[in-house]
Design an enzyme around this catalytic site. Structure first.
Site, short mmCIF file in Angstrom:
data_model
loop_
_atom_site.label_atom_id
_atom_site.label_comp_id
_atom_site.label_asym_id
_atom_site.label_seq_id
_atom_site.Cartn_x
_atom_site.Cartn_y
_atom_site.Cartn_z
N CYS A 1 0.65 -10.53 -49.17
CA CYS A 1 -0.45 -10.33 -48.23
C CYS A 1 -0.41 -11.45 -47.19
O CYS A 1 0.28 -12.46 -47.36
CB CYS A 1 -1.79 -10.32 -48.95
SG CYS A 1 -2.34 -11.94 -49.51
N CYS B 1 -0.82 -14.98 -48.35
CA CYS B 1 0.40 -15.58 -48.91
C CYS B 1 1.24 -16.19 -47.79
O CYS B 1 1.74 -17.31 -47.89
CB CYS B 1 1.22 -14.52 -49.64
SG CYS B 1 0.38 -13.64 -50.96
N ASP C 1 15.64 -7.72 -8.72
CA ASP C 1 16.74 -8.32 -7.98
C ASP C 1 17.66 -7.19 -7.49
O ASP C 1 17.77 -6.16 -8.16
CB ASP C 1 17.52 -9.28 -8.88
CG ASP C 1 18.72 -9.87 -8.19
OD1 ASP C 1 18.55 -10.52 -7.16
OD2 ASP C 1 19.85 -9.64 -8.68
N ASP D 1 19.98 -10.18 -13.40
CA ASP D 1 21.15 -10.21 -14.28
C ASP D 1 22.07 -11.40 -14.05
O ASP D 1 23.01 -11.60 -14.82
CB ASP D 1 21.98 -8.93 -14.11
CG ASP D 1 22.80 -8.94 -12.84
OD1 ASP D 1 22.28 -9.44 -11.81
OD2 ASP D 1 23.95 -8.47 -12.87
N ASP E 1 19.44 -15.78 -11.13
CA ASP E 1 18.16 -15.15 -11.46
C ASP E 1 17.44 -15.88 -12.60
O ASP E 1 16.24 -15.65 -12.82
CB ASP E 1 18.36 -13.69 -11.88
CG ASP E 1 18.93 -12.84 -10.76
OD1 ASP E 1 18.57 -13.10 -9.60
OD2 ASP E 1 19.72 -11.92 -11.05
#
Length: 781
Positions: free
Chosen positions: A14, A17, A462, A663, A667
């Site tokens: 749970c 825990c 971009d 990419d 960037d």
């Protein structure tokens, strides 16, 4: 420098825990950061190796009463996923077995208890149970009349022994965990369960061993053994259903892990050998037969085939592969045979990296989790206080059987309250959502990004490599009127300079030089200005290549090339101005095709009520042409790499929540600065590292998928939290008896245990709905 390890943790059932293990690790000297995941059964720890070791971390966890071990050093991330899947299956099987036995014992206890219930004149405290038991009593009296002839004491003693055995075997874990929590000064769900069942069993045992204590005060010596057994049975049933549901949330991890074959066919010294995947090394040559799943990442050295990479990209159409092209482990070979030279193995493989990213995202908590954590931290003490208050109130105000009513209501309060549902509300939704995202090629690298992405209102794209293919080609070479060099000479000189550059346009010039089979020249004295241009000396001539600003800084007048450059830009192409020895020589016109499906992807983003902005360092005319083709309204052009960050900040200062999609290396700062950074598939490692989400396919449509998934996930999380909070706000007062004055209704502990079990199961079941969320529009699938 901090070291990192992921420890396998067993015994957590749970959120309390999970919290106990988390606190134990955070208090361990030398631990800088710890993230414990209940669903994955692990703990990711960043620690100072000069102050602690993995062995000490394991000992700290074991001291809290849970099992822990350091995974085998040679095991990859997907191996851990498989091992955890096996542990989950064992847990579910054990819980189901114990729940089944306890349910049978509970049914038997109810039958044996009927004569005891009907032999007392004490009023019923639960109209619902009273109605049920009246009907059951008539049936049992007809079918088993000998039960009603048995001595009451013999039945009570038999029930006490059976209940003790069920508690010791089926419910023993509850008591061990509650005792462990008490030793460490904490309380959790099992504290409530143990308090409730112990009170009921203790009360019943006294009534069995010394019934005169009750009869002396005018009370019936009622026993609640069947309630104790059924509470244990229903809670175990709920735990079993929850374990089964939790196992389903990790299906994506296990299915990914199962994609890697256990063996590979390696060619060594001209002989093909089937070896364990653990024994495959970098630069080994692996034989892939038609229809086989690729066991490794590598490069095709011989053969030609179509490979199904849907596990990586989400796209069902096979991709053609031939010598020199890369392939990914886990994908499926088509009809041709391939020889593949291994490039990445073990934890370095793409498949292992995907599993690792998913595990990391799933162990992190979204900010909304903090609310549930704060409430859960005080929940158990508050419920114990309410139970005590309930007992005292009934004992003082009830006219009939005050102690009996107060006792039953207090036990019901303890049993029906469930902090587990609140603790599961957020992590189960994140677990399912990250798995669903991975199935369509969207990897969530940071758990909090899944929440933030749903708040995005502006997507910044971009241009190069994102909305375009990122593989530009030379369209034409325009020679200046007064230039001494021809088109081929200009191209060869420019390629010599650009061969020292990493800019995407450089590859286009080099590829065109090779296509034309021109002489390869070499440049010296290379210098570049990021986002503007580069220069070098080629065969005694200074060659400079770039935009107007770059040449202006160098004192070169390139205005004579302006008209031709503007015409190329208006056509959506990029003009690269070339000067030799300070004089304009010509223009290399480069075109970068727009990605297939980019227009549809932008339309999807706008249909999702998102603003779309095109961001590029290219000329304004080029950017405008691309934006017109894609129906993008916002354009920010002529931006240097550092200017991209400023552009993101300006949008944020306007009150927008910005997602940046890119990419390239240039960037990365903007991806990190945006509220949500999204790296396109095939992007550089720097960009992927800086981003919050990574797309495993070069498809802008996945951006919309990621945002839609985030919105649906947050909707489910809010539903989960609303259900968990609302359930307790409603159920606890009813169990305490607030409806009794008006309706005469009190819940028995048995009904309370059923409701408690269902609350956790409902939260997990609601989260599992994310597995089937539709992410791509029908016409795009």
């Amino acid at each position: 420098m901090a070291a990192h390890t992921t420890l396998a943790v067993t015994g957590m059932t749970c959120p309390a825990c999970q919290g106990r293990v988390q606190r134990a690790l955070e208090h361990e000297p030398g631990v800088e950061e710890a993230a414990v995941n209940l669903l994955l059964g692990n703990a990711a720890v960043a620690y100072d190796p000069a102050r602690t070791t993995p062995g000490r971390l394991v000992a700290a966890i074991q001291a809290t009463g849970y099992g822990a071990e350091v995974p085998h050093a040679g095991a990859a991330a997907h191996d851990h996923a498989l091992m955890h899947g096996e542990a989950q299956l064992e847990e579910y099987t054990a819980l189901r077995r114990k729940a089944s036995v306890a349910l049978v014992a509970g049914a038997l206890a109810m039958v044996l208890s009927v004569p005891l219930m009907t032999s007392t004149s004490a009023p019923s405290i639960d109209p619902l149970m009273h109605g049920v038991m009246d009907g059951v009593a008539r049936l049992i009296a007809t079918a088993l009349p000998f039960l009603f002839a048995m001595p009451r004491a013999a039945i009570a003693w038999s029930l006490m022994v059976m209940t003790a055995l069920v508690i010791a075997w089926a419910g023993g874990a509850f008591y061990r965990r509650a005792w462990s929590a008490l030793r460490h000064g904490t309380a959790d769900m099992y504290t409530l369960i143990v308090l409730g069942t112990s009170a009921a069993f203790g009360y019943s045992a006294v009534a069995t061993i010394a019934p005169e204590i009750f009869t002396r005060h005018g009370l019936a010596p009622d026993v609640y053994y069947e309630a104790v057994i059924l509470i244990v049975a229903f809670i175990l049933t709920g735990n079993a259903l929850e374990a089964r549901a939790r196992r389903r949330t990790t299906d994506a991890l296990r299915s990914l892990a199962a994609l890697q074959p256990a063996t590979a066919r390696v060619r060594r010294d001209g002989v093909d050998l089937d070896v364990s995947i653990d024994l495959v090394h970098r630069d080994d040559v692996v034989v892939i037969r038609p229809g086989e799943r690729l066991p490794v990442d590598g490069v095709v050295v011989e053969g030609e085939s179509a490979v199904d990479e849907s596990m990586l990209t989400g796209e069902p159409i096979p991709v053609g592969k031939r010598a020199g092209e890369s392939v990914t482990g886990g994908s499926i070979n088509g009809t041709g045979a391939l020889l593949v030279r291994t490039s990445r193995v073990g934890d370095d493989s793409t498949l292992a990296a995907i599993v690792r990213l998913m595990r990391e995202a799933q162990r992190l908590r979204a900010p909304v989790q903090l609310l549930a954590d704060r409430i859960s931290a005080v929940f158990v003490p508050v419920i114990v206080g309410i139970a005590v208050l309930t007992f005292v109130t009934w004992a003082l105000v009830a006219h009939q059987s005050p102690l009996l009513r107060g006792f039953s209501a207090a036990v019901a309060v303890l049993i029906i309250a469930c902090p587990c549902a609140m603790g599961l509300a957020v992590p189960t939704a994140i677990m399912v959502a990250t798995g669903r995202g991975a199935s369509v090629g969207v990897l969530v690298k940071r758990g909090e990004a899944l929440q933030r992405a749903g708040e995005v209102d502006t997507v910044v794209l971009d241009k190069t490599g994102t909305v375009t293919e990122g593989r530009p080609v030379v369209h034409e070479v325009i020679v200046a009127g007064a230039a001494e060099l021809g088109a081929d000479e200009i191209l060869a000189a420019a390629a010599a300079v650009e061969s020292l550059s990493q800019h995407p346009l450089a590859a286009a010039m080099i590829a065109e030089r090779d296509r034309r089979k021109l002489r390869v020249l070499h440049a010296t004295g290379f210098a570049s200005r990021s986002g503007m241009g580069a220069s070098g000396e080629v065969e005694g001539r200074v060659v400079s290549i770039g935009n107007e600003r770059y040449h202006a800084e160098r004192g070169t007048d390139v205005r004579s090339l302006g008209d031709a450059a503007d015409e190329a830009a208006r056509a959506g192409r990029t003009p690269v101005l070339v000067a030799v020895d300070g004089h304009p020589a010509g223009i290399i016109v480069v075109s970068d095709p727009i990605r297939a499906g980019a227009r549809e992807a932008v339309a999807r983003l706008r249909a999702t009520h998102l603003g779309v902005v095109l961001l590029t360092g290219d000329r304004q005319e080029v950017a405008d042409a691309v934006a017109r083709e894609l129906a993008i309204d916002g354009v920010i052009a002529r931006v240097l790499p550092e200017g991209k960050v400023a552009a993101i900040e300006r949008l944020q200062h306007e009150g927008r929540v910005v997602a940046m999609v890119g990419d390239g290396i240039n960037d990365a700062p903007a991806l990190a600065r945006a509220d949500v950074g999204i790296a396109m598939g095939g992007g550089t490692g720097v960009a992927v590292e800086a981003a919050d989400l990574a797309l495993m396919r070069d498809d802008l449509g996945a951006v919309a998928d990621a945002i839609i998934l985030s919105r649906r996930t947050m909707r489910v999380i809010r539903q989960n939290l609303g259900w968990a909070f609302g359930y307790n706000l409603l159920a606890v007062p009813i169990a305490a008896g607030v409806l009794y004055p008006a309706t005469g209704l009190l819940l028995s502990p048995v009904i309370a245990s059923v409701a408690m079990a269902l609350s956790s199961v409902s939260v997990v079941a609601n989260s599992l709905r994310l597995r089937s969320v539709a992410l791509r529009s029908p016409r795009m699938q």
